[in-house]
Structure formats: C-alpha cells, structure tokens
Write an enzyme that holds these catalytic residues in place. Sequence first.
Site, PDB file in Angstrom:
ATOM      1  N   ASP A   7       0.878  -1.169   0.000  1.00 31.52           N
ATOM      2  CA  ASP A   7       0.000   0.000   0.000  1.00 31.52           C
ATOM      3  C   ASP A   7       0.919   1.224   0.000  1.00 31.52           C
ATOM      4  OD1 ASP A   7      -2.276   1.665   0.235  1.00 31.52           O
ATOM      5  OD2 ASP A   7      -2.038   1.727   2.413  1.00 31.52           O
ATOM      6  N   GLU A  66      -1.318  -1.248  -4.929  1.00 33.50           N
ATOM      7  CA  GLU A  66      -2.511  -0.456  -5.214  1.00 33.50           C
ATOM      8  C   GLU A  66      -2.192   0.597  -6.269  1.00 33.50           C
ATOM      9  OE1 GLU A  66      -5.964   1.190  -2.427  1.00 33.50           O
ATOM     10  OE2 GLU A  66      -4.064   2.238  -2.091  1.00 33.50           O
ATOM     11  N   ASP A 138      -2.612   1.004   7.437  1.00 33.97           N
ATOM     12  CA  ASP A 138      -1.735   0.822   6.281  1.00 33.97           C
ATOM     13  C   ASP A 138      -1.379  -0.651   6.085  1.00 33.97           C
ATOM     14  OD1 ASP A 138      -1.399   3.614   5.443  1.00 33.97           O
ATOM     15  OD2 ASP A 138      -0.369   3.853   7.361  1.00 33.97           O
TER      16      ASP A 138
END
Length: 183
Positions: A7, A66, A138
């Site tokens: 991420d 992502e 996160d």
Amino acid sequence: MIILGIDPGLRTTGFGVIQKHGSKLRYIASGTIKSGEGDLPTRLKVILDGVGEVARTYGPDCAAIEQVFVNVNPQSTLLLGQARGAAICALVTAELTVAEYSPTQIKQAVVGTGRAVKAQMQDMVARLLQLPGLPGTDAADALGIAICHAHSRETLTLIAGGTNVAATGPLAGLRMRRGRLVG
C-alpha cells in the site's frame, strides 16, 4: 505461494505478506515503512530500500500494489505516484511480477463492496487471516491487496494466456476492462 502486498504512501508505505495454499490463506507478516521527513529523493530511497528489504526477508513469489487514484490535490497525487514508483522499482529489482489493483477492486475482493471504509477493511482482513487483533490501517490495506491478488491471480493468468487453458478454455478471448471480464 507467498504474496507481498504493498500500500504505497510517501509518508507511510504499508506491506503485508501472506501465503496461499489451495484456497487457504495464512498470515506471515505485515507492517509499515516510514519515510519520515526530509527531501523527496531521500524519502523515496527509504521506500525503495524498505520494500527491497521486505522482499529479501520474506522471499515472496509475486507482489501486488494499489494503483494511484486521482486526489483533489494534483500535487498529492504526483507525490503518491512517485512513492508508488519507488516501491514498484524495488519489487521489479527483486525480480517479482507485480500486479496492480484499484482501491475499488481491493475493497470489493476483501469486503464485498467497493465503497468499504478503513475500519471494514481492517475487520475483514483480521477475520480472513484469523488475526488475534486488528492490524493498523496501512498494514491492513497492504494485506487486503495481497488477499485481492490471491483471489484474482489464477483468473488473471488465464486471461493473460499464462497456460494453454486460456487458449481453449472458458476464458478464451476474454479480457479485463474496468475490473470486469468482457468478450
């Protein structure tokens, strides 16, 4: 198969490592890489080195990250894109294949709705991986990215023609468009 989810973020980059064995998912590790304050090149190097270290430590077979979504602030989007680029460079340097998923695809795969909030992601990641507590936001997002890839990998391989099944099987001639299979 061991999957590393990333991420990306300029200030905090989350990572999550899971193992997929058949249809079972097992938690291996998760955490964050904090780039701190300072000039942009130094912070990007922290991300590059940190993701590289995670890849060396856990020896994943593949990685997923992502995609950047466009914020209201173009400068923030640009900075996030640079952090994402540093993470991708680390993954490619570690000779990993890198899959990319939109935030909506990840939320859909983990929670069942593309409009899930962070707390829902944390809860579902904890449930799916049978964690004793909730991971940080996160780390939960990174684990969610790895879970999304675990569920999507075989289908994407077939669509890409990674096996002979794609040429003659039920997915022959199909491709992905906006997260959906189309003919």
